[in-house]
Design a protein around this motif. Structure first.
Motif, PDB file in Angstrom:
ATOM      1  N   TRP A  40      -5.564  -7.339  -5.192  1.00 47.49           N
ATOM      2  CA  TRP A  40      -4.412  -7.099  -4.308  1.00 47.49           C
ATOM      3  C   TRP A  40      -3.436  -8.263  -4.428  1.00 47.49           C
ATOM      4  O   TRP A  40      -3.274  -9.076  -3.504  1.00 47.49           O
ATOM      5  CB  TRP A  40      -4.851  -6.836  -2.867  1.00 47.49           C
ATOM      6  N   GLN A  42     -11.577  -0.733  -0.908  1.00 43.46           N
ATOM      7  CA  GLN A  42     -10.442  -1.658  -0.987  1.00 43.46           C
ATOM      8  C   GLN A  42     -10.874  -3.036  -1.473  1.00 43.46           C
ATOM      9  O   GLN A  42     -10.212  -3.639  -2.295  1.00 43.46           O
ATOM     10  CB  GLN A  42      -9.742  -1.761   0.373  1.00 43.46           C
ATOM     11  N   ASN A  96      -9.271   6.320  -0.019  1.00 44.41           N
ATOM     12  CA  ASN A  96      -9.247   4.855  -0.095  1.00 44.41           C
ATOM     13  C   ASN A  96      -9.456   4.239   1.290  1.00 44.41           C
ATOM     14  O   ASN A  96      -8.820   4.652   2.255  1.00 44.41           O
ATOM     15  CB  ASN A  96      -7.862   4.445  -0.634  1.00 44.41           C
ATOM     16  N   ALA A 124      -9.339  -5.111   7.567  1.00 44.81           N
ATOM     17  CA  ALA A 124      -8.059  -5.021   6.874  1.00 44.81           C
ATOM     18  C   ALA A 124      -7.086  -4.092   7.595  1.00 44.81           C
ATOM     19  O   ALA A 124      -6.092  -3.679   7.017  1.00 44.81           O
ATOM     20  CB  ALA A 124      -8.285  -4.565   5.438  1.00 44.81           C
ATOM     21  N   ASN A 127      -5.377   7.241   3.085  1.00 44.94           N
ATOM     22  CA  ASN A 127      -5.756   5.837   3.249  1.00 44.94           C
ATOM     23  C   ASN A 127      -6.297   5.612   4.658  1.00 44.94           C
ATOM     24  O   ASN A 127      -5.652   6.003   5.645  1.00 44.94           O
ATOM     25  CB  ASN A 127      -4.500   4.972   3.024  1.00 44.94           C
ATOM     26  N   TRP A 160      -0.833 -11.244   0.435  1.00 41.39           N
ATOM     27  CA  TRP A 160      -0.597 -10.835   1.834  1.00 41.39           C
ATOM     28  C   TRP A 160      -1.493 -11.617   2.791  1.00 41.39           C
ATOM     29  O   TRP A 160      -1.201 -11.703   3.970  1.00 41.39           O
ATOM     30  CB  TRP A 160      -0.847  -9.324   1.988  1.00 41.39           C
TER      31      TRP A 160
END
Ligand code: XIL
Length: 381
Positions: A337, A240, A207, A286, A165, A345
């Protein structure tokens, strides 16, 4: 009959209220012509990141929404290193086991997130007893142990893993993480190799966010080409998709999908949301460690999202899904997400304590105009 305490009374009242809310929402959903997963059936699977309250069923409304609308799940936090492997000789699979069981019960495509990352990974991983960096050999040994144990436990049950990631930064170079500093660039190939050995059937993904921007995209393309040239198994790339109302452009997104697809990997959107609030500055990506100061000005919709903005958000979602739909032969999955605006989030990132509106279901679980827009696009060929 015994007297009930005020706490019990409160709990009972709350349960009844929640039950009522559930019924209202269920009716609301029933009125929708189709669910998300039905609408995109045959194009790509539709996923959601789920938290523990949802997959353990504690959040009954959330669990119900996930089960009815989505056919894939990703664990928002339950499979990150700090959750499953908090101490050197301690694995904790309680939550992760429940996550996988929830997916199996609902016949879903179950995703693993994430094996090797610089965030939400305990400090001990990189240190020896005296607090100094461990050797390259030691860190590789720890990485192998972690991947073998975690991937091995869910072999044949978790369909695909975000193996590495966010290894690349905005300018296309590698993030100067402990992984890179101690092992070198090879840490990426090793992570994929260990994951492949642990479950040869599992799909393996790289990712990252902001790959729609050209310098970062170039870095990721070079990485994937190099891994393939080395004979490393890499099945897909995860964009993402932490998007804004005005970024990325539709053209940028379209060429990003096309360019990755040309490398012969599956392309998927793995963490979709659209930030409806003002952006602190262009560096607000992010990267979860990046935070900005709260101000009232940056939190303009505390009392609710105005109608005009609901429409702006719906149009944005329609445009995004039109690109996904157009590229459906290259795309295997679009995952959001989160499920409702309430637990997103983005209420806490990159500024703490705001009221955000990034998803398709509102704070009470009711469909937003953005959901209708996404369903409508599914009707296009
Ligand atoms: C986020 C979670 O949503 C939060 O609950 C947690 O506190 C921090 O991480 N990129 C990723 C995700 O790959 O794992 C991050 O998830 C969001 C950014």
């Amino acid at each position: 009959m015994r007297n009930i305490s005020s706490k019990e009374y409160y709990n009972t009242t709350m349960s009844m209220l929640l039950l009522g809310l559930n019924l209202v929402t269920t009716v609301g959903i029933a009125q929708q012509k189709q669910t998300l997963k039905e609408a995109y059936n045959g194009k790509f699977v539709i996923g959601a990141a789920v938290n523990e309250a949802q997959f353990s069923g504690r959040d009954t409304l959330g669990a119900m929404l996930v089960a009815t609308q989505f056919n894939s799940i990703t664990p928002e936090n339950a499979l990150k290193w700090q959750s499953v492997h908090p101490k050197p000789n301690q694995y904790n699979f309680e939550a992760a086991d429940r996550y996988v069981a929830f997916g199996e019960k609902n016949h879903m495509t179950i995703i693993g997130h994430t094996l090797v990352w610089h965030n939400q990974t305990p400090r001990w991983v990189f240190q020896d007893d005296s607090g100094k960096d461990v050797s390259k050999e030691k860190l590789l040994e720890r990485m192998r142990d972690h991947i073998t144990t975690v991937v091995g436990r869910y072999k044949g049950r978790i369909k695909g893993w975000d193996v590495v990631n966010e290894a690349i930064i905005d300018d296309g170079s590698f993030n100067q993480s402990k992984w890179l500093k101690i092992i070198g660039e090879e840490f990426i190939a090793k992570a994929f190799q260990f994951a492949h050995e642990a479950d040869p059937q599992a799909e393996l993904y790289y990712n990252d966010f902001s790959m729609e921007n050209i310098p970062k995209r170039m870095g990721a393309i070079a990485l994937i080409k190099k891994l393939k040239a080395q004979g490393i198994t890499i099945t897909g790339v995860g964009l993402q998709g932490h998007f804004q109302l005005d970024w990325p452009s539709i053209g940028q997104l379209d060429s990003t999908i096309t360019e990755f697809a040309q490398l012969g990997v599956k392309v998927m959107i793995t963490e979709l949301d659209v930030d409806a609030l003002p952006q602190p500055d262009w560096t607000a990506t992010a990267e979860i460690t990046k935070r900005f100061q709260y101000s009232e000005k940056m939190d303009p919709y505390k009392a609710g999202l105005p109608d005009s903005m609901q429409q702006v958000l719906a149009n944005r979602y329609a445009d995004l899904f039109a690109v996904f739909n157009k590229n459906k032969k290259h795309m295997s999955r679009v995952t959001f997400w989160g499920v409702t605006d309430r637990e997103s989030w983005l209420n806490g990132f990159p500024i703490r304590g705001r009221t955000n509106y990034p998803l398709l279901f509102d704070r009470t679980g009711k469909p937003k105009r953005a959901l209708e827009a996404v369903l409508k696009v599914a009707g296009n060929p």
